[in-house]
Design an enzyme around this catalytic site. Sequence first.
Site, PDB file in Angstrom:
ATOM      1  N   SER A   1       0.159  -3.103  12.277  1.00  0.00           N
ATOM      2  CA  SER A   1       0.857  -4.144  11.682  1.00  0.00           C
ATOM      3  C   SER A   1       1.764  -4.748  12.767  1.00  0.00           C
ATOM      4  CB  SER A   1       1.449  -3.184  10.642  1.00  0.00           C
ATOM      5  OG  SER A   1       1.969  -2.496  10.781  1.00  0.00           O
TER       6      SER A   1
ATOM      7  N   ARG B   1       2.668 -11.936  -0.720  1.00  0.00           N
ATOM      8  CA  ARG B   1       1.061 -12.171   0.224  1.00  0.00           C
ATOM      9  C   ARG B   1       0.819 -13.210   0.139  1.00  0.00           C
ATOM     10  NH1 ARG B   1      -1.276  -8.113   4.053  1.00  0.00           N
ATOM     11  NH2 ARG B   1       0.405  -6.398   4.235  1.00  0.00           N
TER      12      ARG B   1
ATOM     13  N   TYR C   1      -1.187  -3.956  -6.255  1.00  0.00           N
ATOM     14  CA  TYR C   1      -1.154  -4.726  -5.612  1.00  0.00           C
ATOM     15  C   TYR C   1      -1.566  -4.422  -4.145  1.00  0.00           C
ATOM     16  CZ  TYR C   1       2.080  -7.233  -2.254  1.00  0.00           C
ATOM     17  OH  TYR C   1       2.610  -8.643  -1.860  1.00  0.00           O
TER      18      TYR C   1
ATOM     19  N   ARG D   1       0.912  -1.272   0.272  1.00  0.00           N
ATOM     20  CA  ARG D   1      -0.154  -0.190   0.438  1.00  0.00           C
ATOM     21  C   ARG D   1       1.006   0.945   0.211  1.00  0.00           C
ATOM     22  NH1 ARG D   1      -1.947   1.473   4.644  1.00  0.00           N
ATOM     23  NH2 ARG D   1      -1.823  -0.364   5.775  1.00  0.00           N
TER      24      ARG D   1
ATOM     25  N   ASP E   1      -8.911  -9.419   9.762  1.00  0.00           N
ATOM     26  CA  ASP E   1      -8.104  -7.690   9.595  1.00  0.00           C
ATOM     27  C   ASP E   1      -9.383  -6.962  10.156  1.00  0.00           C
ATOM     28  OD1 ASP E   1      -6.563  -6.072   8.257  1.00  0.00           O
ATOM     29  OD2 ASP E   1      -7.500  -6.274   6.153  1.00  0.00           O
TER      30      ASP E   1
ATOM     31  N   LYS F   1      -9.378  -2.262   2.098  1.00  0.00           N
ATOM     32  CA  LYS F   1      -8.682  -1.156   2.754  1.00  0.00           C
ATOM     33  C   LYS F   1      -9.665   0.273   2.856  1.00  0.00           C
ATOM     34  CE  LYS F   1      -5.825  -3.185   4.968  1.00  0.00           C
ATOM     35  NZ  LYS F   1      -5.577  -4.191   6.399  1.00  0.00           N
TER      36      LYS F   1
ATOM     37  N   CYS G   1       2.251  -6.694  15.052  1.00  0.00           N
ATOM     38  CA  CYS G   1       1.885  -7.478  15.912  1.00  0.00           C
ATOM     39  C   CYS G   1       0.807  -8.706  16.241  1.00  0.00           C
ATOM     40  CB  CYS G   1       0.842  -6.420  16.762  1.00  0.00           C
ATOM     41  SG  CYS G   1       1.230  -5.119  17.751  1.00  0.00           S
TER      42      CYS G   1
ATOM     43  N   HIS H   1     -11.063  -1.648  12.238  1.00  0.00           N
ATOM     44  CA  HIS H   1      -9.715  -2.956  11.072  1.00  0.00           C
ATOM     45  C   HIS H   1      -9.024  -3.838  12.784  1.00  0.00           C
ATOM     46  CE1 HIS H   1      -5.203  -2.799   9.848  1.00  0.00           C
ATOM     47  NE2 HIS H   1      -5.614  -3.594   9.651  1.00  0.00           N
TER      48      HIS H   1
HETATM   49  O1  SAT Z   1      -2.346  -4.565   0.862  1.00  0.00           O
HETATM   50  S1  SAT Z   1      -3.024  -4.732   2.335  1.00  0.00           S
HETATM   51  O2  SAT Z   1      -3.452  -3.422   2.684  1.00  0.00           O
HETATM   52  O3  SAT Z   1      -4.766  -5.972   1.610  1.00  0.00           O
HETATM   53  C1  SAT Z   1      -2.547  -5.457   3.947  1.00  0.00           C
HETATM   54  C2  SAT Z   1      -2.271  -4.034   4.566  1.00  0.00           C
HETATM   55  O4  SAT Z   1      -1.559  -3.351   3.944  1.00  0.00           O
HETATM   56  O5  SAT Z   1      -2.593  -3.759   5.633  1.00  0.00           O
HETATM   57 MN    MN Z   2      -4.829  -4.890   8.463  1.00  0.00          MN
END
Ligand code: SAT
Ligand code: MN
Length: 596
Positions: free
Chosen positions: A261, A378, A210, A70, A286, A219, A263, A239
Amino acid sequence: MMTNNQKLINWVNEWAQLCQPDKIHWCDGSEAEYKSLLDGMVAKGAAVKLNDSKRPNSYYFQSDPSDVARVENRTFICTTNKDDAGPNYNWIAPDEMKNTLRKLYNGCMKGRTLYVIPFSMGPLGSKISKIGVQITDSPYVVANMKIMTRMGKAVLDTLGNGDFIPCVHSVGFPLQPGQKDPSWPCAPIEQKYISHFPETREIWSYGSGYGGNALLGKKCLALRIASYMAKTEGWLAEHMLILGITNPKGVKKYFAAAFPSACGKTNLAMLIPTIPGWKVETVGDDIAWMKFGEDGRLYAINPESGFFGVAPYTSMQTNPNAMLSLKGNSIFTNTALTPDGDIWWEGIGYDAPEGTITWTNEKFDPASGKPAAHPNARFTTPASQCPVIDSAWEDPRGVPISAFLFGGRRPTTIPLVYEAFDWNHGTFIGSVIGSEVTAAAIGLKAGVRRDPFAMLPFTGYNMADYFRHWINIGKNAPDKSALPRIYCVNWFRKDENGKWLWPGYGDNIRVLKWIFERCEGTGKAVKTEIGYLPSTDSIDISGLEDKNINLSLLLSVNKEEWKQEIDLIREHYAQFGNRLPDELADQLNELGKRLY
Ligand code: SAT
Ligand code: MN
């Protein structure tokens, strides 16, 4: 065409006129369609089909090295007034953004197919679910959306003539006649725009293929647009993972938990308990959407139908349930590829076979110091394949939430677990969570990187107004006694020698057990300045391998550290100016009074 929804048909036609694709394909969501898209990408050299005897029906992709995650600095919240986006988001006025983007979208799908993806976030027909339609020129995105959402013809049938959330996506790489298509087309960084128009519920994304930049249900819709809708309509889009926890007597409760993130959110969602007789099951890893039910409790659904998880360091040791989930029918992006047609990553639990290919398509040399898998590599895998998927994970009513957990990586200050005094205190706790950063590692100012409610990158409007919304949820709850209790957890406390004080992973069940017992009214607690802490004898450490767990330190409140914490929170709150709810300023003052 599979719909009579004239608004949808017109919308698709308008965009097709602007983007000028060679073809339009309405996705039916069938297995045959999925397979033909993926096989098409394999034939073009954009994907590798993995060895069916190792990982059936699974595919491997390498992204462009410039398009690996992201892009928060290219993510925009386009509200009419800048202040409604607040201090944490890039803002551009809606008209200006749309003008910029229309120029980029003009002809951007030349030489490509425009795919129309009708998708439902949440079980089809649930009152909590929402329907979106994404157009995209990326077959990779279609395949991922097929795993991550309910998508295709059934969604159009449910939609009928109803309203949908329009989501526009292009990789931003038109093809001239005869031009060769790269295996991962995308636009340069300064042309990437992940734009949200919360007031009109629109998403316009350009230039990236991506993850959250391109799979717009996740998101962009399920958090940024949905959080704005939730504020307007009186519900919660968070979230958060959702887990079910069952005690040895068979009593079951559901918890939802938010962590910044890194954790271990996915690990917690799929935790394997180390106390006999306890069971944890996964509803989501998520995102949680929550509405009050007729009984006054908050009910949560997982709007997604797959896991888009970070691959590196996922192993049979750290998260066997995730590893078992991705045995087949999965897509892997930017992992390494083994010579026998399987995937590999750092921390998978065994060495890379000779001849492994890195995510940049080079022969892997472990001595080079360069990882074989990108750190943000991923897997995309169906949630239904998780061995501990909860039996109610697709229940359209959702599952009733008994507790919210907030956490972060905090080597000092924050105890292993404590309970908020009440809803507003819990909102205060959520508004200040974060992880400690060391200056050297990240190039940031050392200190606590606050990530309120783990929503910092994901709230579609001013964060202070989001805090206000949380206060209002408590204020307007149909039955205040039925609100979830709120907890702060910290698996990452260290001693003065930098050694972890808590084993974490499956042993986190010991903390969940105390929370469970608190919700039952049996767990013992001590009232402190910061909240209710477990009495040291109320955390079950039976059978713990390390007999020297320092529970009194893990469950202590160090007043000096907390006084520093107050100063840091004050700095964090300052950015919101007078938009910060008085209730939260009061919480901070009260905490100060209790400590001084
Ligand atoms: O790429 S995503 O937004 O789906 C995952 C992330 O970065 O938290
Ligand atoms: Mn997430």
